[in-house]
Design a protein around this motif. Structure first.
Motif, PDB file in Angstrom:
ATOM      1  N   PHE A 102       0.851  -1.190   0.000  1.00 16.48           N
ATOM      2  CA  PHE A 102       0.000   0.000   0.000  1.00 16.48           C
ATOM      3  C   PHE A 102       0.879   1.231   0.000  1.00 16.48           C
ATOM      4  CE2 PHE A 102      -3.468   2.795   0.662  1.00 16.48           C
ATOM      5  CZ  PHE A 102      -4.616   2.076   0.375  1.00 16.48           C
ATOM      6  N   ASP A 103       0.557   2.172  -0.884  1.00 21.47           N
ATOM      7  CA  ASP A 103       1.248   3.453  -0.999  1.00 21.47           C
ATOM      8  C   ASP A 103       0.186   4.530  -0.816  1.00 21.47           C
ATOM      9  OD1 ASP A 103       2.700   5.707  -1.641  1.00 21.47           O
ATOM     10  OD2 ASP A 103       3.147   5.100  -3.693  1.00 21.47           O
ATOM     11  N   PHE A 104       0.187   5.174   0.337  1.00 19.63           N
ATOM     12  CA  PHE A 104      -0.839   6.159   0.629  1.00 19.63           C
ATOM     13  C   PHE A 104      -0.611   7.432  -0.168  1.00 19.63           C
ATOM     14  CE2 PHE A 104      -0.889   3.341   4.278  1.00 19.63           C
ATOM     15  CZ  PHE A 104      -2.247   3.086   4.389  1.00 19.63           C
ATOM     16  N   GLN A 105      -1.657   7.903  -0.786  1.00 23.20           N
ATOM     17  CA  GLN A 105      -1.681   9.130  -1.580  1.00 23.20           C
ATOM     18  C   GLN A 105      -2.981   9.865  -1.250  1.00 23.20           C
ATOM     19  OE1 GLN A 105       0.861   9.898  -3.788  1.00 23.20           O
ATOM     20  NE2 GLN A 105       1.900   8.011  -3.221  1.00 23.20           N
ATOM     21  N   LYS A 106      -3.067  11.123  -1.668  1.00 26.42           N
ATOM     22  CA  LYS A 106      -4.285  11.902  -1.408  1.00 26.42           C
ATOM     23  C   LYS A 106      -5.526  11.230  -1.989  1.00 26.42           C
ATOM     24  CE  LYS A 106      -2.022  16.375  -1.125  1.00 26.42           C
ATOM     25  NZ  LYS A 106      -1.874  17.707  -1.703  1.00 26.42           N
ATOM     26  N   SER A 107      -5.357  10.502  -3.092  1.00 24.83           N
ATOM     27  CA  SER A 107      -6.495   9.875  -3.766  1.00 24.83           C
ATOM     28  C   SER A 107      -6.662   8.392  -3.399  1.00 24.83           C
ATOM     29  CB  SER A 107      -6.324   9.998  -5.279  1.00 24.83           C
ATOM     30  OG  SER A 107      -5.125   9.338  -5.682  1.00 24.83           O
ATOM     31  N   SER A 108      -5.921   7.902  -2.421  1.00 21.73           N
ATOM     32  CA  SER A 108      -5.991   6.482  -2.056  1.00 21.73           C
ATOM     33  C   SER A 108      -7.374   6.097  -1.542  1.00 21.73           C
ATOM     34  CB  SER A 108      -4.970   6.162  -0.967  1.00 21.73           C
ATOM     35  OG  SER A 108      -3.657   6.279  -1.443  1.00 21.73           O
ATOM     36  N   ASP A 109      -7.812   4.912  -1.925  1.00 19.86           N
ATOM     37  CA  ASP A 109      -9.051   4.349  -1.415  1.00 19.86           C
ATOM     38  C   ASP A 109      -8.705   3.568  -0.150  1.00 19.86           C
ATOM     39  OD1 ASP A 109     -11.424   3.048  -0.841  1.00 19.86           O
ATOM     40  OD2 ASP A 109     -11.462   1.883  -2.703  1.00 19.86           O
ATOM     41  N   ILE A 110      -9.107   4.074   0.988  1.00 14.66           N
ATOM     42  CA  ILE A 110      -8.797   3.400   2.250  1.00 14.66           C
ATOM     43  C   ILE A 110     -10.024   2.678   2.823  1.00 14.66           C
ATOM     44  CG2 ILE A 110      -6.846   4.903   2.799  1.00 14.66           C
ATOM     45  CD1 ILE A 110      -8.704   6.341   4.831  1.00 14.66           C
ATOM     46  N   SER A 111     -11.008   2.401   1.980  1.00 12.14           N
ATOM     47  CA  SER A 111     -12.249   1.789   2.452  1.00 12.14           C
ATOM     48  C   SER A 111     -12.059   0.357   2.957  1.00 12.14           C
ATOM     49  CB  SER A 111     -13.314   1.820   1.353  1.00 12.14           C
ATOM     50  OG  SER A 111     -12.897   1.071   0.223  1.00 12.14           O
ATOM     51  N   ARG A 112     -10.991  -0.325   2.564  1.00 10.03           N
ATOM     52  CA  ARG A 112     -10.746  -1.693   3.051  1.00 10.03           C
ATOM     53  C   ARG A 112      -9.941  -1.701   4.353  1.00 10.03           C
ATOM     54  NH1 ARG A 112      -8.574  -4.543  -2.115  1.00 10.03           N
ATOM     55  NH2 ARG A 112      -7.442  -5.725  -0.537  1.00 10.03           N
ATOM     56  N   TRP A 113      -9.567  -0.538   4.846  1.00 14.30           N
ATOM     57  CA  TRP A 113      -8.911  -0.424   6.149  1.00 14.30           C
ATOM     58  C   TRP A 113     -10.023  -0.233   7.176  1.00 14.30           C
ATOM     59  CZ3 TRP A 113      -3.630  -0.517   7.175  1.00 14.30           C
ATOM     60  CH2 TRP A 113      -2.792  -0.529   6.061  1.00 14.30           C
ATOM     61  N   ARG A 114      -9.970  -1.000   8.275  1.00 14.78           N
ATOM     62  CA  ARG A 114     -11.011  -0.842   9.290  1.00 14.78           C
ATOM     63  C   ARG A 114     -10.397  -0.818  10.683  1.00 14.78           C
ATOM     64  NH1 ARG A 114     -12.513  -6.096  11.257  1.00 14.78           N
ATOM     65  NH2 ARG A 114     -11.564  -7.675   9.945  1.00 14.78           N
ATOM     66  N   VAL A 115     -10.930   0.053  11.496  1.00 17.23           N
ATOM     67  CA  VAL A 115     -10.479   0.178  12.879  1.00 17.23           C
ATOM     68  C   VAL A 115     -11.227  -0.848  13.724  1.00 17.23           C
ATOM     69  CG1 VAL A 115     -10.454   1.699  14.901  1.00 17.23           C
ATOM     70  CG2 VAL A 115      -9.892   2.616  12.641  1.00 17.23           C
ATOM     71  N   VAL A 116     -10.477  -1.542  14.574  1.00 11.41           N
ATOM     72  CA  VAL A 116     -11.063  -2.473  15.548  1.00 11.41           C
ATOM     73  C   VAL A 116     -10.553  -2.050  16.922  1.00 11.41           C
ATOM     74  CG1 VAL A 116     -11.258  -4.862  16.314  1.00 11.41           C
ATOM     75  CG2 VAL A 116     -11.139  -4.351  13.860  1.00 11.41           C
ATOM     76  N   ASN A 117     -11.472  -1.577  17.741  1.00 13.55           N
ATOM     77  CA  ASN A 117     -11.146  -1.148  19.103  1.00 13.55           C
ATOM     78  C   ASN A 117     -11.460  -2.252  20.098  1.00 13.55           C
ATOM     79  OD1 ASN A 117     -10.454   1.585  18.402  1.00 13.55           O
ATOM     80  ND2 ASN A 117     -12.640   1.969  18.101  1.00 13.55           N
TER      81      ASN A 117
END
Length: 177
Positions: A20-35
Protein backbone atom coordinates in the motif's frame (compact mmCIF):
# COMPACT_ATOMS: atom_id res chain seq x y z
CA UNK A 1 8.20 16.76 -1.04
CA UNK A 2 6.45 13.37 -0.81
CA UNK A 3 8.09 12.34 -4.13
CA UNK A 4 11.57 13.10 -2.74
CA UNK A 5 10.80 11.10 0.40
CA UNK A 6 9.65 8.19 -1.77
CA UNK A 7 12.90 8.16 -3.73
CA UNK A 8 14.88 8.04 -0.50
CA UNK A 9 12.67 5.23 0.75
CA UNK A 10 13.39 3.00 -2.24
CA UNK A 11 17.16 3.44 -2.17
CA UNK A 12 18.90 0.28 -1.01
CA UNK A 13 15.91 -2.00 -1.59
CA UNK A 14 16.45 -4.06 -4.71
CA UNK A 15 13.19 -5.84 -5.44
CA UNK A 16 10.01 -4.24 -4.14
CA UNK A 17 6.38 -5.20 -4.11
CA UNK A 18 4.08 -2.42 -2.97
CA UNK A 19 1.41 -3.51 -0.53
CA UNK A 20 0.00 0.00 0.00
CA UNK A 21 1.25 3.45 -1.00
CA UNK A 22 -0.84 6.16 0.63
CA UNK A 23 -1.68 9.13 -1.58
CA UNK A 24 -4.28 11.90 -1.41
CA UNK A 25 -6.49 9.87 -3.77
CA UNK A 26 -5.99 6.48 -2.06
CA UNK A 27 -9.05 4.35 -1.42
CA UNK A 28 -8.80 3.40 2.25
CA UNK A 29 -12.25 1.79 2.45
CA UNK A 30 -10.75 -1.69 3.05
CA UNK A 31 -8.91 -0.42 6.15
CA UNK A 32 -11.01 -0.84 9.29
CA UNK A 33 -10.48 0.18 12.88
CA UNK A 34 -11.06 -2.47 15.55
CA UNK A 35 -11.15 -1.15 19.10
CA UNK A 36 -11.27 -3.06 22.37
CA UNK A 37 -15.00 -2.29 22.51
CA UNK A 38 -15.43 -5.74 20.97
CA UNK A 39 -14.45 -6.95 24.46
CA UNK A 40 -16.08 -4.16 26.50
CA UNK A 41 -13.16 -1.69 26.49
CA UNK A 42 -13.31 2.06 25.91
CA UNK A 43 -10.31 2.70 23.64
CA UNK A 44 -10.94 4.57 20.40
CA UNK A 45 -8.93 4.82 17.23
CA UNK A 46 -9.51 6.47 13.89
CA UNK A 47 -7.93 6.11 10.46
CA UNK A 48 -7.95 8.76 7.75
CA UNK A 49 -5.84 10.40 5.06
CA UNK A 50 -4.31 13.77 5.91
CA UNK A 51 -3.88 16.68 3.50
CA UNK A 52 -0.38 15.47 2.53
CA UNK A 53 -1.69 12.06 1.46
CA UNK A 54 -0.40 10.08 4.43
CA UNK A 55 -2.56 7.73 6.49
CA UNK A 56 -3.05 8.74 10.11
CA UNK A 57 -3.96 6.16 12.75
CA UNK A 58 -4.64 8.00 15.99
CA UNK A 59 -6.69 7.88 19.11
CA UNK A 60 -6.69 6.98 22.75
CA UNK A 61 -6.05 3.71 24.55
CA UNK A 62 -7.99 3.16 27.76
CA UNK A 63 -7.54 0.38 30.32
CA UNK A 64 -11.10 0.93 31.64
CA UNK A 65 -13.52 -2.03 31.43
CA UNK A 66 -10.67 -4.48 30.75
CA UNK A 67 -9.70 -2.62 27.59
CA UNK A 68 -6.28 -1.65 26.36
CA UNK A 69 -5.94 -1.78 22.58
CA UNK A 70 -6.98 -0.31 19.29
CA UNK A 71 -5.96 -1.43 15.82
CA UNK A 72 -6.38 -0.78 12.13
CA UNK A 73 -6.63 -3.76 9.76
CA UNK A 74 -6.30 -4.07 6.02
CA UNK A 75 -7.60 -7.00 4.02
CA UNK A 76 -4.89 -7.18 1.38
CA UNK A 77 -6.39 -9.96 -0.67
CA UNK A 78 -3.98 -12.80 -1.35
CA UNK A 79 -0.46 -11.39 -1.80
CA UNK A 80 2.39 -13.73 -2.60
CA UNK A 81 5.48 -13.29 -0.43
CA UNK A 82 7.51 -15.91 -2.30
CA UNK A 83 11.04 -14.55 -2.75
CA UNK A 84 10.40 -11.76 -0.24
CA UNK A 85 12.03 -11.71 3.17
CA UNK A 86 10.80 -8.54 4.84
CA UNK A 87 8.13 -5.90 5.19
CA UNK A 88 9.38 -2.34 5.05
CA UNK A 89 7.19 0.30 6.68
CA UNK A 90 7.80 3.98 6.00
CA UNK A 91 6.17 5.83 8.86
CA UNK A 92 6.40 8.47 11.53
CA UNK A 93 5.36 7.52 15.02
CA UNK A 94 5.20 9.26 18.36
CA UNK A 95 7.95 7.40 20.22
CA UNK A 96 5.58 4.62 21.33
CA UNK A 97 5.62 0.87 20.70
CA UNK A 98 3.30 -0.61 18.09
CA UNK A 99 2.61 -4.13 16.93
CA UNK A 100 2.71 -5.09 13.29
CA UNK A 101 0.68 -8.20 12.47
CA UNK A 102 -0.02 -10.32 9.42
CA UNK A 103 -2.36 -13.20 8.74
CA UNK A 104 -1.54 -15.82 6.15
CA UNK A 105 -5.27 -16.55 5.86
CA UNK A 106 -7.76 -13.84 6.81
CA UNK A 107 -9.88 -16.51 8.50
CA UNK A 108 -7.13 -17.60 10.90
CA UNK A 109 -7.89 -16.94 14.57
CA UNK A 110 -4.25 -15.99 15.25
CA UNK A 111 -1.81 -13.49 13.76
CA UNK A 112 1.93 -13.43 13.25
CA UNK A 113 3.26 -10.44 15.16
CA UNK A 114 6.21 -8.32 16.19
CA UNK A 115 6.59 -5.12 18.17
CA UNK A 116 8.51 -2.09 16.95
CA UNK A 117 9.31 1.23 18.62
CA UNK A 118 8.89 4.51 16.77
CA UNK A 119 11.36 7.38 17.03
CA UNK A 120 9.12 10.40 16.53
CA UNK A 121 10.75 11.01 13.13
CA UNK A 122 10.20 9.64 9.64
CA UNK A 123 11.83 6.23 9.47
CA UNK A 124 11.87 2.91 7.65
CA UNK A 125 11.06 -0.02 9.87
CA UNK A 126 12.26 -3.31 8.39
CA UNK A 127 10.50 -6.40 9.68
CA UNK A 128 11.91 -9.78 8.66
CA UNK A 129 8.94 -12.02 7.88
CA UNK A 130 10.66 -14.94 9.60
CA UNK A 131 10.71 -12.93 12.87
CA UNK A 132 6.91 -12.73 13.00
CA UNK A 133 5.72 -15.16 15.67
CA UNK A 134 2.23 -16.64 16.09
CA UNK A 135 0.08 -15.08 18.79
CA UNK A 136 -3.55 -15.06 19.88
CA UNK A 137 -4.95 -12.61 22.45
CA UNK A 138 -1.52 -11.78 23.82
CA UNK A 139 -0.33 -15.38 24.09
CA UNK A 140 2.48 -16.82 21.98
CA UNK A 141 1.40 -20.04 20.30
CA UNK A 142 3.52 -23.18 20.18
CA UNK A 143 4.02 -23.29 16.42
CA UNK A 144 6.65 -22.03 13.96
CA UNK A 145 7.22 -18.41 13.02
CA UNK A 146 5.80 -17.09 9.75
CA UNK A 147 6.88 -19.18 6.76
CA UNK A 148 3.81 -18.97 4.54
CA UNK A 149 3.71 -18.15 0.84
CA UNK A 150 0.91 -15.58 1.15
CA UNK A 151 -0.53 -12.90 3.37
CA UNK A 152 -4.18 -11.84 3.36
CA UNK A 153 -4.33 -9.26 6.15
CA UNK A 154 -2.08 -6.82 7.95
CA UNK A 155 -2.66 -4.85 11.13
CA UNK A 156 -1.15 -2.03 13.16
CA UNK A 157 -2.06 -2.31 16.84
CA UNK A 158 -1.22 -0.34 19.97
CA UNK A 159 -1.51 -2.07 23.36
CA UNK A 160 1.14 -0.86 25.79
CA UNK A 161 -0.79 -1.66 29.00
CA UNK A 162 -1.33 2.01 29.86
CA UNK A 163 -3.76 4.84 29.20
CA UNK A 164 -2.29 6.91 26.37
CA UNK A 165 -2.99 8.97 23.30
CA UNK A 166 -1.20 7.94 20.13
CA UNK A 167 -0.58 8.92 16.52
CA UNK A 168 1.04 6.85 13.79
CA UNK A 169 1.48 8.39 10.31
CA UNK A 170 2.01 5.85 7.51
CA UNK A 171 3.41 6.54 4.04
CA UNK A 172 4.14 3.15 2.46
CA UNK A 173 4.12 -0.56 3.11
CA UNK A 174 6.26 -2.70 0.80
CA UNK A 175 7.65 -6.20 0.61
CA UNK A 176 11.38 -6.47 -0.05
CA UNK A 177 14.06 -9.11 -0.46
Amino acid sequence: MKFLLSLTFFMGITSLQTVFDFQKSSDISRWRVVNDGVMGGLSSGSFRLNSDGYAVFKGSVSLENNGGFTSVRYGTGRISVVGKSKMVLRLKGDGKNYQFRVKADAGDYYSYITTFRTSGKWEEVEIPLSDLYPSFRGRTLNQPNFSNEYIEELTFLIANKRNENFELVIDKIVLGE
